[in-house]
Design a protein around this motif. Structure first.
Motif, PDB file in Angstrom:
ATOM      1  N   ASN A  99       0.880  -1.041  -0.091  1.00 32.44           N
ATOM      2  CA  ASN A  99       0.118   0.028   0.130  1.00 32.44           C
ATOM      3  C   ASN A  99       0.726   1.202  -0.047  1.00 32.44           C
ATOM      4  O   ASN A  99       0.469   2.406  -0.631  1.00 32.44           O
ATOM      5  CB  ASN A  99      -1.015  -0.045   1.299  1.00 32.44           C
ATOM      6  CG  ASN A  99      -1.999  -0.933   1.110  1.00 32.44           C
ATOM      7  OD1 ASN A  99      -2.419  -1.383   0.080  1.00 32.44           O
ATOM      8  ND2 ASN A  99      -2.569  -1.705   2.187  1.00 32.44           N
ATOM      9  N   ARG A 100       1.862   1.354   0.702  1.00 30.49           N
ATOM     10  CA  ARG A 100       3.004   2.613   0.664  1.00 30.49           C
ATOM     11  C   ARG A 100       3.452   2.755  -0.406  1.00 30.49           C
ATOM     12  O   ARG A 100       3.687   3.959  -0.934  1.00 30.49           O
ATOM     13  CB  ARG A 100       3.894   2.399   1.988  1.00 30.49           C
ATOM     14  CG  ARG A 100       4.703   3.394   2.534  1.00 30.49           C
ATOM     15  CD  ARG A 100       5.553   3.224   3.490  1.00 30.49           C
ATOM     16  NE  ARG A 100       6.528   4.614   3.790  1.00 30.49           N
ATOM     17  CZ  ARG A 100       6.013   5.514   4.594  1.00 30.49           C
ATOM     18  NH1 ARG A 100       4.900   5.514   4.812  1.00 30.49           N
ATOM     19  NH2 ARG A 100       6.814   6.524   4.623  1.00 30.49           N
ATOM     20  N   PHE A 120      -9.202   5.771  -0.130  1.00 33.75           N
ATOM     21  CA  PHE A 120      -8.343   5.404   0.810  1.00 33.75           C
ATOM     22  C   PHE A 120      -7.705   6.425   1.640  1.00 33.75           C
ATOM     23  O   PHE A 120      -7.042   6.094   2.535  1.00 33.75           O
ATOM     24  CB  PHE A 120      -7.173   4.487  -0.046  1.00 33.75           C
ATOM     25  CG  PHE A 120      -7.833   3.633  -0.860  1.00 33.75           C
ATOM     26  CD1 PHE A 120      -8.512   2.603  -0.519  1.00 33.75           C
ATOM     27  CD2 PHE A 120      -7.253   3.708  -2.464  1.00 33.75           C
ATOM     28  CE1 PHE A 120      -8.822   1.684  -1.525  1.00 33.75           C
ATOM     29  CE2 PHE A 120      -7.846   2.693  -3.279  1.00 33.75           C
ATOM     30  CZ  PHE A 120      -8.499   1.679  -3.070  1.00 33.75           C
ATOM     31  N   GLY A 121      -7.628   7.736   1.313  1.00 31.18           N
ATOM     32  CA  GLY A 121      -7.368   8.630   2.231  1.00 31.18           C
ATOM     33  C   GLY A 121      -5.719   8.786   2.009  1.00 31.18           C
ATOM     34  O   GLY A 121      -5.212   9.174   2.832  1.00 31.18           O
ATOM     35  N   LEU A 145       3.201   8.566  -3.116  1.00 33.27           N
ATOM     36  CA  LEU A 145       4.164   9.433  -4.014  1.00 33.27           C
ATOM     37  C   LEU A 145       5.426   8.376  -4.452  1.00 33.27           C
ATOM     38  O   LEU A 145       5.810   9.078  -5.375  1.00 33.27           O
ATOM     39  CB  LEU A 145       4.659  10.512  -3.001  1.00 33.27           C
ATOM     40  CG  LEU A 145       3.640  11.447  -2.451  1.00 33.27           C
ATOM     41  CD1 LEU A 145       4.277  12.601  -1.998  1.00 33.27           C
ATOM     42  CD2 LEU A 145       2.568  12.108  -4.059  1.00 33.27           C
ATOM     43  N   ALA A 146       5.789   7.572  -3.851  1.00 34.06           N
ATOM     44  CA  ALA A 146       6.746   6.562  -4.357  1.00 34.06           C
ATOM     45  C   ALA A 146       6.054   5.463  -5.235  1.00 34.06           C
ATOM     46  O   ALA A 146       7.034   4.744  -5.945  1.00 34.06           O
ATOM     47  CB  ALA A 146       7.164   5.852  -3.094  1.00 34.06           C
ATOM     48  N   GLY A 147       4.812   5.460  -5.784  1.00 32.40           N
ATOM     49  CA  GLY A 147       4.229   5.107  -6.581  1.00 32.40           C
ATOM     50  C   GLY A 147       4.849   4.535  -8.104  1.00 32.40           C
ATOM     51  O   GLY A 147       5.182   3.651  -8.723  1.00 32.40           O
ATOM     52  N   ALA A 166       9.812   2.508  -0.111  1.00 29.64           N
ATOM     53  CA  ALA A 166       9.007   2.757   1.172  1.00 29.64           C
ATOM     54  C   ALA A 166       9.478   3.756   2.189  1.00 29.64           C
ATOM     55  O   ALA A 166       8.947   4.619   2.957  1.00 29.64           O
ATOM     56  CB  ALA A 166       8.338   1.658   1.846  1.00 29.64           C
ATOM     57  N   ALA A 167      10.849   3.647   2.444  1.00 33.90           N
ATOM     58  CA  ALA A 167      11.882   4.344   3.215  1.00 33.90           C
ATOM     59  C   ALA A 167      11.830   5.762   2.900  1.00 33.90           C
ATOM     60  O   ALA A 167      12.533   6.616   3.705  1.00 33.90           O
ATOM     61  CB  ALA A 167      12.994   3.637   3.783  1.00 33.90           C
ATOM     62  N   LEU A 168      11.875   6.141   1.657  1.00 39.79           N
ATOM     63  CA  LEU A 168      12.080   7.561   0.888  1.00 39.79           C
ATOM     64  C   LEU A 168      11.401   8.522   1.798  1.00 39.79           C
ATOM     65  O   LEU A 168      10.186   8.550   2.154  1.00 39.79           O
ATOM     66  CB  LEU A 168      12.034   7.569  -0.489  1.00 39.79           C
ATOM     67  CG  LEU A 168      12.657   6.569  -1.394  1.00 39.79           C
ATOM     68  CD1 LEU A 168      12.395   6.639  -2.742  1.00 39.79           C
ATOM     69  CD2 LEU A 168      14.304   7.074  -1.106  1.00 39.79           C
TER      70      LEU A 168
END
Length: 655
Positions: free
Chosen positions: A238-239, A393-394, A398-400, A449-451
């Motif tokens: 999801n992230r 989803f709220g 941005l990493a997508g 995800a850690a960005l």
């Protein structure tokens, strides 16, 4: 036609939003609606909207007529039927769909049940025992205890009751330990063989790879069984915005059907006799339909995969007939077919995201180098679907784009074909290569995800703001020559900046969440939020904190908790606390837990509830009334924290 198709889907969606079903007599209006389509085609959207509403109402009446009779709830019933789905094996129970073949004592039962078979408390290896308990296609005699479909009703939460209704489940229940549990043989229908094949593939993957993330992901891609993917992995997906890749989604079904069409067309053109009998284009269309159907069956004919199959079938049929004159018309026809087959489809975010992504690709498609086309499509999908993702989803990943740029080709072009090859050919090397690629991809996704700023999370915007943002995105993505395209950002701004409603000073909003057996209450003042209890746990991978409390808080725009109160250590009050603490920032934990309890280590400040402790937030007073300082009791309930909230000038209560 496009507008009429959207109106039909909107009518079906409007029915799902009603508090009560309209009387079945209203269905007779279908006849004048069809007559109106013939005599007044200019009013087609009005008539198709009504048709969609009435069609959904009629099917809902049929489904709900098959629900369990209220007088049969809570009774022991002897039922003969067939295990009709791939069983989901957990640590404490196995869960499966059960098609009823006999009615106990003349009582009428629903055609399909969703049953759980719990292990006995004395079983040494419950998971192994349950894994051998039931298999697809087996006929059993069970003593069961049933209840009518029921789900929790909460803002921004999952509608379990609608999910059961969509799948035709008329009752849920469990197998009684003190009762009949006898295998009576097996049924050997076509779908039973398909389910057995899926089970064999899943078990082989797990036996060779063990309880690893790769085993669950490869099984999800090969046979559509997502239950071995952990909650932590879903959060990672999801992230990074790659959730759509980790199941048999529209992309994968389309890829398989497209590959089959290309291979058939490639070979067909090289056989003159075949071309004379049937054009290669039609042969490719037939191959696409067959391949899509086969992959959908391998996925268990799940509802999301069904939708993609219908879409592929419509496009292939249009190719066969030579009637593809407009991509928008083809998409519109596919939408009508999907909603007619499944009137609950408009409730699924995946439907609108899938159609939206395809429509955006058509919208921005231009001639040019493939690399530039790929970048343009990624940009369009990210920007164009951002308002819908916020509304549904709220959050927006941005990493997508960065994650999908690698994940889409790796999963779709390499990992999924390897998973399918491993399902057909039991060669360990294929599984090992697929497992290595999945582990490498997970490491890459964790880096994404850690960005900083990888995920944008906020409150769910109002519908008007989301609609304006969609219009702004289309304006922003418009072709060259459209004036002032950057002005689309102004239309998108309210969805991202519009402040959610909040209590006024001296006012508190109190929301009691529906968590079943347990308690979870949210108290909001003008600038602070308190959570009293977090509800129960539902299993090793699910609890009310993650499923109910966190979605409600995020949807309302609550980014942190100033205090969480855990009244006492019973699982129906404590069960969801860990998920809340791991997901949201919590400043203070007040509880009657022992000082060394693990939850106390997860917050900056942990205090004990004590009578007389009081404070004020935004003109609202809070005070603990129990337990007295130094109070100890053998019963945990007697140690419960009792909190009083006073000076409320206005109270809003949501149940």
């Amino acid at each position: 036609m496009t507008l009429a198709a959207l109106a039909f889907a909107a009518g079906a969606a409007a029915l799902q939003l009603q508090a009560h079903l309209p009387a079945v007599a209203w269905v007779v209006l279908v006849v004048p609606c069809f007559a109106g389509l013939y005599w007044r085609p200019k009013l087609a959207p009005l008539f198709t909207f009504t048709l969609g509403f009435l069609w959904a109402a009629g099917l809902a009446h049929l489904r709900m007529a098959d629900w369990l009779a209220p007088e049969l709830e809570g009774r022991d019933l002897d039922v003969i039927g067939v295990v009709s789905s791939l069983p989901a094996v957990g640590a404490r129970a196995v869960r499966f769909e059960f098609e009823v073949e006999s009615q106990p004592g003349g009582a009428r039962l629903p055609k399909k049940l969703l049953l759980s078979w719990h292990r006995t408390p004395f079983a040494e290896d419950g998971a192994a025992m349950l894994e051998q308990a039931v298999h697809p296609g087996e006929r059993w005699l069970f003593t069961v205890r049933l209840r009518r479909p029921h789900g929790h009703v909460n803002p921004y939460g999952f509608d379990y009751e609608a999910w059961l209704l969509e799948r035709g489940v008329g009752a849920t229940g469990y197998v009684r330990q003190k009762g009949e549990r006898r295998r009576l043989g097996s049924r050997n229908g076509f779908l039973d063989y398909v389910e057995r094949a899926r089970e064999a593939v899943r078990d082989r993957f797990q036996a060779h790879l063990g309880a690893t993330p790769a085993a669950g992901i490869l099984a999800a891609l090969a046979v559509g069984d997502q239950r071995a993917i952990s909650a932590e992995e879903w959060r990672l997906f999801n992230r990074t915005g790659v959730t759509h890749l980790m199941s048999i989604s529209g992309l994968h079904v389309t890829l398989v059907s497209g590959l089959a069409a290309w291979l058939v067309a490639f070979g067909w053109r090289r056989v003159p006799a075949a071309v004379l009998r049937l054009p290669a284009r039609k042969a490719a269309a037939a191959a696409a339909i067959i391949a899509a159907l086969g992959y959908t069956l391998l996925a268990g004919f799940a509802v999301p995969a069904q939708r993609t199959f219908y879409m592929v079938a419509v496009v292939a049929a249009a190719l066969w007939c030579g009637r593809i004159t407009s991509p928008s018309r083809t998409l519109a026809l596919a939408l009508v077919v999907i909603v007619a087959a499944d009137p609950w489809a408009p409730l699924a975010p995946g439907l609108w995201l899938s159609f939206g992504a395809v429509a955006l690709i058509f919208y921005v498609a231009q001639a040019g180098p493939r690399v530039l086309q790929w970048i343009r499509m990624q940009w369009a999908i990210t920007v164009g679907l951002a308002p819908a993702a916020l509304l549904l989803f709220g959050q927006v990943s941005l990493a997508g784009p960065l994650a999908n740029a690698v994940a889409i080709p790796v999963v779709s072009v390499v990992v999924t074909p390897l998973a399918l090859m491993a399902a057909v050919f039991p060669v360990p090397l294929i599984l090992e290569v697929g497992s290595w690629l999945v582990e490498w991809l997970l490491a890459y996704l964790e880096w994404c995800a850690a960005l900083p700023g990888a995920l944008w999370q906020q409150h769910v915007p109002p519908v008007w703001a989301a609609a304006a943002a969609i219009a702004g995105a289309l304006w922003l993505l418009a072709p060259r020559g459209v004036p002032s395209r950057a002005a689309g950002l102004a239309l998108m701004a309210p969805a991202f900046s519009f402040a959610p409603p909040a209590p006024a000073a001296g006012e508190a909003w109190i929301t009691a969440l529906d968590v079943g057996q347990g308690l979870a209450v949210v108290v909001r003042t003008a600038g602070h939020t308190l959570l009293y209890d977090a509800g129960p746990t539902y299993g090793p991978e699910a609890d009310s904190g993650g499923r109910i409390v966190v979605p409600m808080l995020r949807g309302a725009g609550v980014e942190r908790l100033d205090m969480m109160v855990v009244s006492h250590e019973d699982i129906d009050h404590l069960g969801g606390a860990l998920s809340v603490l791991e997901t949201l920032e919590v400043r203070t934990l007040a509880s009657s837990l022992a000082p060394g309890h693990a939850l106390n280590t997860l917050v900056p400040e942990a205090i004990r509830c004590a009578a007389g402790r009081r404070w004020a937030w935004d003109g609202v007073r809070f005070e603990f009334l129990h337990p007295p300082s130094g109070w100890e009791s053998a019963r945990r309930n007697n140690q419960s924290c009792v909190l009083r909230v006073t000076q409320l000038s206005c109270t809003k209560l949501a149940l």
